[in-house]
Design an enzyme around this catalytic site. Structure first.
Site, short mmCIF file in Angstrom:
data_model
loop_
_atom_site.label_atom_id
_atom_site.label_comp_id
_atom_site.label_asym_id
_atom_site.label_seq_id
_atom_site.Cartn_x
_atom_site.Cartn_y
_atom_site.Cartn_z
N GLY A 1 -40.52 -13.85 0.06
CA GLY A 1 -40.21 -15.11 0.72
C GLY A 1 -41.43 -15.99 0.85
CG ASN A 2 -41.33 -19.94 0.71
OD1 ASN A 2 -41.05 -20.65 1.66
ND2 ASN A 2 -40.59 -19.88 -0.39
CG ASP A 3 -45.69 -18.80 5.47
OD1 ASP A 3 -45.11 -17.76 5.80
OD2 ASP A 3 -46.91 -18.85 5.20
#
Ligand code: CTP
Length: 268
Positions: free
Chosen positions: A80-82
Site C-alpha cells: 500500500g501507500n500513505d
C-alpha cells in the site's frame, strides 16, 4: 441546542424554507461537550457553496478517484501507500458543491455530500474497472488516487510463512495498468485532470506526465515524509498544455480542491 425552545425555532425556520446547517459536537464555552459548536469553516464554506445560485458544473457528470490502492500479497498482507483519500474526496465534494453529479471511486470512505455517489474499491485493477465503466458518461475526470504501479504476480491463497534457513522473501511484481494514461488515450469530450506525486524535480517530472498521459491538467504535488500524503494542506503547482505553471500558496486541501474544480469548469 437541545433546548425545546431552540428546537422549535429551528423547526420554524426550516418550515419557512430556510436551510439550516446544524452545529458541530465538541467542547463548549459552558464547560462540557455537546452539540452546539460552530462547524469548521470549510464545512460552512461547502454548505454555502452547495446552495449558492452560481453552480458552474450544474448538469455535469464528474468522476473522481481517491486514496491509495492496496495490492494483495496474501490473505493478511498487501502493498500500500500513505495516501489518505482526503484530496480526492475534497475534489468530489467541491464538484458536488459546484452543482455536478459526482461518482467517487475510492479506497477510503470519508464524509461526502449527498450528490456524491461513492464506490468502494481496494486494488488498482478494481479502480481501473470502476473508472473505465464510468468514463464515457463523464464530463470531468479527476484522477487523485495514488495507484500502485505494481502488484504481486500471484496472490498466495494462504498466509506466507517464514521458511527456516531462508532469511529473505522474494516477491514477483507485475505492472498495473496506467488508468490516467488509458483515459487520456480514449478521451473524446472529457476534461482530464491528473496528479503528479513527486519527491524531486516537481515541475519537470509533472510536465512530462502531462504530456505522456494526455491530460488537460496535472496538479503537481510535492510528497515525502509529513508532506502531501495524509496531511490537511498542500502546496501544489498546476500545469496545463500551453499555459505557464500556476504555483498556488500552501492551502487547505478543501481550498485546493475548489480551485482545481473552478479552473477545470472554466476550461470546459
Ligand atoms: N496513475 C494511474 N494509474 C497508475 C499510476 C498512476 O492512473 N497505474 C495516475 C495517478 O492517479 C495520477 C497520475 O497517474 O493522477 C500520476 O501518478 P504518479 O504516481 O505521480 O506517477 P506514475 O504514473 O506512477 O509515474 P512515476 O512512478 O514515474 O512517478
Amino acid at each position: 441546542m437541545a433546548n425545546a425552545a431552540t428546537q422549535s425555532n429551528v423547526r420554524r425556520l426550516k418550515d419557512m424554507g430556510v436551510r439550516v446547517l446544524p452545529p458541530a459536537e465538541g467542547f463548549l464555552a459552558e464547560g462540557y461537550t455537546a452539540v452546539g459548536r460552530m462547524p469548521d469553516l470549510d464545512v460552512i464554506q461547502l454548505f454555502v457553496d452547495t446552495y449558492q445560485a452560481k453552480q458552474p458544473l450544474a448538469g455535469k457528470q464528474v468522476l473522481v478517484s481517491a486514496g491509495g490502492t492496496q495490492e494483495r500479497i496474501d490473505p493478511v498482507r498487501y502493498i500500500g501507500n500513505d495516501s489518505s483519500g482526503k484530496m480526492g474526496t475534497a475534489v468530489a465534494n467541491a464538484a458536488a458543491a459546484a452543482g455536478a453529479d459526482v461518482t467517487l471511486v475510492a479506497t477510503k470512505m470519508l464524509p461526502v455530500l449527498p450528490a456524491v455517489d461513492a464506490v468502494y474499491v481496494t486494488s488498482a485493477a478494481e479502480m481501473h474497472d470502476a473508472m473505465l465503466a464510468n468514463f464515457e458518461g463523464a464530463d470531468l475526470v479527476v484522477m487523485a488516487a495514488a495507484v500502485a504501479d505494481f502488484r504481486p504476480t500471484t496472490v498466495s491463497g494462504n498466509k506466507i510463512k517464514k521458511q527456516s534457513g531462508d532469511d529473505a522473501l522474494h516477491l514477483d511484481l507485475v505492472q498495473n495498468p496506467d488508468i490516467l494514461a488509458e483515459m487520456g488515450a480514449q478521451k473524446s469530450h472529457q476534461y482530464l485532470v491528473g496528479f503528479a506525486a513527486e519527491t524531486n524535480d516537481l515541475v519537470a517530472n509533472a510536465q512530462a506526465k502531462l504530456e505522456r498521459k494526455g491530460a488537460d491538467m496535472i496538479v503537481a504535488n510535492p510528497v515525502g515524509y509529513g508532506q502531501g500524503f495524509n496531511t490537511d494542506t498542500d502546496t501544489v503547482t498546476i500545469l496545463r498544455p500551453d499555459q505557464a505553471p500556476l504555483a498556488l500558496d500552501e492551502a487547505a486541501k478543501t481550498e485546493v480542491a475548489s480551485t482545481i474544480v473552478r479552473l477545470a469548469a472554466m476550461a470546459m
